[in-house]
Design a protein around this motif. Structure first.
Motif, PDB file in Angstrom:
ATOM      1  N   GLU A   1      27.452 -15.677  23.340  1.00 18.05           N
ATOM      2  CA  GLU A   1      25.517 -15.566  23.401  1.00 18.05           C
ATOM      3  C   GLU A   1      25.422 -16.580  21.738  1.00 18.05           C
TER       4      GLU A   1
ATOM      5  N   LYS B   1      13.303 -19.481  29.342  1.00 14.87           N
ATOM      6  CA  LYS B   1      14.725 -19.555  29.875  1.00 14.87           C
ATOM      7  C   LYS B   1      15.215 -20.241  28.605  1.00 14.87           C
ATOM      8  N   GLN B   2      16.598 -20.095  28.419  1.00 13.76           N
ATOM      9  CA  GLN B   2      16.798 -20.885  27.128  1.00 13.76           C
ATOM     10  C   GLN B   2      17.019 -22.385  27.526  1.00 13.76           C
TER      11      GLN B   2
ATOM     12  N   GLU C   1      12.859 -19.294  22.898  1.00 16.18           N
ATOM     13  CA  GLU C   1      12.913 -19.301  24.104  1.00 16.18           C
ATOM     14  C   GLU C   1      12.657 -18.511  25.297  1.00 16.18           C
TER      15      GLU C   1
ATOM     16  N   GLY D   1      22.019 -18.259  19.790  1.00 14.29           N
ATOM     17  CA  GLY D   1      20.193 -18.232  19.572  1.00 14.29           C
ATOM     18  C   GLY D   1      20.196 -18.242  17.885  1.00 14.29           C
TER      19      GLY D   1
ATOM     20  N   THR E   1      21.216 -24.977  24.028  1.00 11.66           N
ATOM     21  CA  THR E   1      21.922 -23.584  23.749  1.00 11.66           C
ATOM     22  C   THR E   1      22.941 -22.676  24.381  1.00 11.66           C
ATOM     23  N   VAL E   2      22.406 -23.226  25.851  1.00  9.20           N
ATOM     24  CA  VAL E   2      23.493 -22.942  27.057  1.00  9.20           C
ATOM     25  C   VAL E   2      24.870 -23.420  26.258  1.00  9.20           C
TER      26      VAL E   2
ATOM     27  N   GLN F   1      26.669 -22.083  24.040  1.00  3.45           N
ATOM     28  CA  GLN F   1      27.422 -20.884  23.533  1.00  3.45           C
ATOM     29  C   GLN F   1      28.610 -20.581  25.239  1.00  3.45           C
TER      30      GLN F   1
END
Length: 237
Positions: A62, A82-83, A77, A64, A87-88, A91
């Motif tokens: 993960e 939600k991300q 976030e 951030g 970011t998604v 990660q």
């Protein structure tokens, strides 16, 4: 001349402090110039449902950024519920990269989650996260091996990453933010300690690049990653 005054093939200063947090099985604070990332690794005796009962382990990540990791404050976030897409994507990249250096059968049916939190950003946060994330993973696995929960080392090869690009017409390694924001070509190179490629993310942003330029960037990345792996191994001792 690069804005920082560095040579074309010169990395930013790199420092790594291990055991940065008290509770995580593995942790480090990695600094690549003014990019600072806290990486922690957490061991859990469970795996995702899709590999349960397979005997295979799992490594995930993960990522951030703190609100004031950059020049202006970013909204958390969590506050938006939600991300973000960036970011998604990052990660998932970190998780893929770290798994590439893991023998999952040797790890056994357990999960290690690597958290990468950017304290301060100045370009190359995903590369610093992967490099520091592998070290946190290494430290966590060392604990498993020390107590006998893992017999053979599941980390088959170190994993590190560095950015390279074409800035002011010249190939450069380890872009900081002023270079990253102006580079005509930008790329992230994820490699193993033995020099194998895991993933390459390359894009032209305002100018195209040739095969020869791509080869030059690969050479720079190989040199940069080898330096980072040396730092990782020294820190892991």
């Amino acid at each position: 001349m690069r804005p920082s005054g560095r040579e074309l093939n010169e990395m930013r200063p790199v420092s790594i402090e291990t055991g940065f947090t008290k509770h995580a099985e593995g942790s480090c604070l990695i600094k690549m110039g003014d990019t600072h990332v806290l990486c922690t690794a957490t061991i859990e005796d469970r795996v995702p449902p899709f590999i349960k009962g397979s005997g295979l382990g799992w490594v995930t990540a993960e990522y951030g950024m703190l609100p004031r990791a950059t020049n202006t404050r970013m909204r958390r976030e969590a506050a938006s519920g939600k991300q973000g897409g960036r970011t998604v994507e990052i990660q998932r990249l970190i998780g893929r990269a770290l798994r590439a250096g893991v023998d999952r059968s040797a790890l056994g049916e357990r999960q290690i989650t690597v958290d990468c939190d950017v304290l301060q950003a100045d370009g190359g946060t995903r590369c610093a996260s992967i490099t520091g994330g592998w070290l946190a993973l290494r430290l966590a696995v060392n604990k498993l091996m020390k107590i006998g929960d893992v017999v053979s080392d599941p980390l088959v090869d170190p994993v590190a990453a560095v950015s390279c690009g074409i800035y002011a017409g010249q190939p450069v390694v380890d872009l900081d933010y002023p270079e990253d924001s102006e580079a005509g070509v930008d790329g992230n190179f994820i490699m193993t300690g033995s020099g194998k490629l895991i993933e390459v993310q390359m894009s032209a942003e305002g100018s195209v690049f040739s095969r020869d330029q791509m080869n030059n960037l690969l050479d720079l990345a190989e040199k940069g990653v080898s330096e980072l792996v040396e730092k990782q191994l020294q820190a892991a001792k």
